[in-house]
Structures are given as C-alpha cells and as structure tokens.
Scaffold this active site. Structure first.
Site, short mmCIF file in Angstrom:
data_model
loop_
_atom_site.label_atom_id
_atom_site.label_comp_id
_atom_site.label_asym_id
_atom_site.label_seq_id
_atom_site.Cartn_x
_atom_site.Cartn_y
_atom_site.Cartn_z
N SER A 35 97.09 48.27 135.62
CA SER A 35 96.14 49.35 135.39
C SER A 35 96.44 49.99 134.04
CB SER A 35 96.23 50.40 136.49
OG SER A 35 95.31 51.45 136.28
N HIS B 60 89.45 52.10 130.06
CA HIS B 60 90.15 51.85 131.32
C HIS B 60 90.03 50.37 131.64
CE1 HIS B 60 89.44 51.13 135.72
NE2 HIS B 60 90.66 51.63 135.77
N ARG C 284 93.54 43.33 139.92
CA ARG C 284 94.48 43.35 141.05
C ARG C 284 94.19 42.21 142.01
NH1 ARG C 284 90.69 47.08 141.06
NH2 ARG C 284 89.15 47.09 142.75
N HIS D 175 80.60 45.09 125.66
CA HIS D 175 79.78 44.42 126.68
C HIS D 175 79.69 42.92 126.41
CE1 HIS D 175 78.23 47.53 129.36
NE2 HIS D 175 78.18 48.34 128.32
N HIS E 73 77.87 64.58 140.84
CA HIS E 73 77.65 66.02 140.80
C HIS E 73 77.10 66.48 139.46
CE1 HIS E 73 81.62 65.46 139.06
NE2 HIS E 73 81.58 66.70 138.56
N GLY F 157 101.27 55.44 149.54
CA GLY F 157 102.63 55.74 149.11
C GLY F 157 102.96 55.26 147.72
N GLY F 158 101.95 55.17 146.86
CA GLY F 158 102.18 54.76 145.49
C GLY F 158 102.91 55.83 144.69
#
Length: 303
Positions: free
Chosen positions: A117, A131, A135, A169, A199, A286-287
C-alpha cells in the site's frame, strides 16, 4: 460493484502462491522506494536547498508475532512532504461481526492477506497526490484486489484532459489491455464509484482503476493470470507516477496554491476515515494502526 460469489476451495500449491505474492509485493516496495529517493535527489526547483529525503523503515508484528507483520517505509522530504510505502503479510481469524463481509470467511474465519500500500502527499501543489494498493487474500477462497488512483490538488488540474491524468489513465489502460482477466472500462468505473465522497457529492480525484475479488477461471489463466495482471498494475504505477512527479516538481507555486492543496487534503482525510475499505479492514483485523493511518496527509486545512 456487487460482490460476486467466489468459488470455494484452495489449490494444493497455495503455499507456493502465497510466498510468490509476498515476495513480489516486497520487491515492488524496494523498487519504488529507490525511485522515490532518486526523485528527492534530483529536485532543482523550489526547496532544492533542503536536504533530500530518505525512507525510514520500521518493522512491526501483529499479535506479538503470532499473526504476521509488515514493514512501514516512511519518508518526509523536499519533494514528498509525506510518503509511505508499506508491505504486510498477516493471518489470523476475522471477528464475528466482520466475517459475513469477506468472501469465504463465514464458512471459516481464518484468513491470510499480503499486499503493498502506497500513499504520497507531495510538497509542490503542482504534483498530484497518489494512492496505490495491490493485495492477495486467502480465506476458504482466494483472490486479488487493488488499483491506483490520482488526486490532483489544484482545481485547474482536476480535469479529465489534464496531461497528468491522461498519462496516468493511459498507463493503467495499457496494463489492463495486456490481460484477458482485466477489464479496463469496468475497473475505471469501479474506481470512479469507489473513490467518491458521497457527503460532498464529488470525486476524490481524477480516477484510475480499482478491482477486487479477482479470481479468474482456469480457462483464462486462473491464479497465474490474475497474479500477472496484479504485477503489471504495480509495474505500470512504478513507471508512470515518477514520470508525473518529474514533470511537475520544479514548477513554482503560490501561497494560494498551497492553501488550495491543504483544503483538498482535507477531502482526502474525510474519505479515508469515512469510506475506505482498506482502512476499515486493517483496523478490524488487528493491523498496525500507525501504518494504517499513515495514509493521512501531514498538514490539512478546512475552510
């Protein structure tokens, strides 16, 4: 996109495949970190009198080493105000309230997941934030997911015809078109729908690709084809984003540009804390909290 019904059952060589995926993610991490440090060295514009940044790596363990772990690689420099390139390989059991949301976990809560990541928040407002994540996840089924998306922070650059967005792109489209298991129009639309602030009724950035639950039939290559595509997404990103940074990183900017950048970063914070599945997944399994929240920009502003 609606979650598909994935086939159950794991191949006999799943351990080999897990090891190959883990090794790839870590190799890609090292390549990107080296390239980003070279960018830091080559700055000649504003702030070039400051020292070039270097990554600081920090290993971490999940559940005291009984659930895997990962490596955080963070850098604060003169090109990248904050960039994190993280890899992790974790395993364990999903909590009861999370099992029905993950394919194959309601039958058996055990899971294994490995990935990379990356999030970059550049100093120069002319350089878009970015970003990237890919995975592999294993439950009673197994699949790949990930993608890459671009976030220009200046309104005048947040248009589909901007050169950076067109280049980004095109790189993702070429990566998709090499593989029968990939569908560029679908993955592009998925990205547009996913990275959207409901939102505020606005997109987070100018898009890219996003895919999940990729488990292709053996007739079109199966796991090997899915893995090859996932590798190509990472390779395409590792080429195109440094090119975009180098195109823009020596350009001058104004205080108004900086103010606009900080407001746009606020939108980034809103999305990651309200909607991002990766953030929610990491916190509920739990990361490493420090690693998960390192995607947030160092400075933000709300008007």
């Amino acid at each position: 996109m609606e979650r598909p019904q994935l086939p159950q059952g794991l191949p006999a060589d799943i351990e080999r495949k897990k090891a190959e995926a883990k090794a790839w993610f870590e190799s890609l991490r090292d390549t990107i970190c080296a390239d980003f440090e070279a960018i830091e060295d080559d700055l000649a514009g504003p702030l070039s009198d400051r020292p070039a940044g270097r990554f600081v790596a920090k290993d971490w363990l999940r559940d005291e080493g009984n659930g895997g772990g990962g490596r955080m690689s963070m850098m604060e420099g003169r090109v990248f105000e904050k960039v994190g390139v993280h890899t992790s390989t974790v395993f364990g059991e999903f909590s009861p309230e999370f099992r029905d949301q993950i394919p194959g976990a309601s039958e058996d809560p055990r899971f294994w997941a490995s990935g990379i990541s990356l999030i970059a928040h550049p100093v120069n407002p002319n350089v878009p934030a970015v970003h990237m994540n890919t995975r592999m996840v294993v439950t009673t089924s197994n699949w790949f997911g990930g993608g890459a998306d671009l976030t220009p922070v200046l309104d005048r650059r947040r248009i589909p015809t901007d050169a950076d967005t067109v280049l980004f792109h095109r790189a993702m489209e070429i990566a998709c078109n090499r593989h029968k298991v990939a569908d560029y129009p679908k993955f592009k639309q998925w990205c547009d729908e996913y990275f959207y602030l409901k939102h505020r009724n606005e997109p987070r950035g100018t898009g890219g690709i996003f895919y999940d639950w990729l488990r292709s039939d053996e007739e079109i290559g199966g796991w090997e084809a899915d893995f090859a595509f996932t590798r190509d997404v990472g390779k395409a990103f590792a080429i195109v984003y440094p090119r975009i940074v180098r195109t823009n990183f020596n350009m001058p900017w104004t205080e108004q540009d900086r103010s606009e950048q900080l407001v746009r970063r606020g939108r980034y914070v809103e999305f990651n804390l309200l909607y991002d599945r990766g953030t929610i997944f990491g916190l509920k399994t739990g990361g490493n909290v420090e690693s998960i929240l390192s995607s947030l920009p160092p400075l933000v502003r709300w008007p």
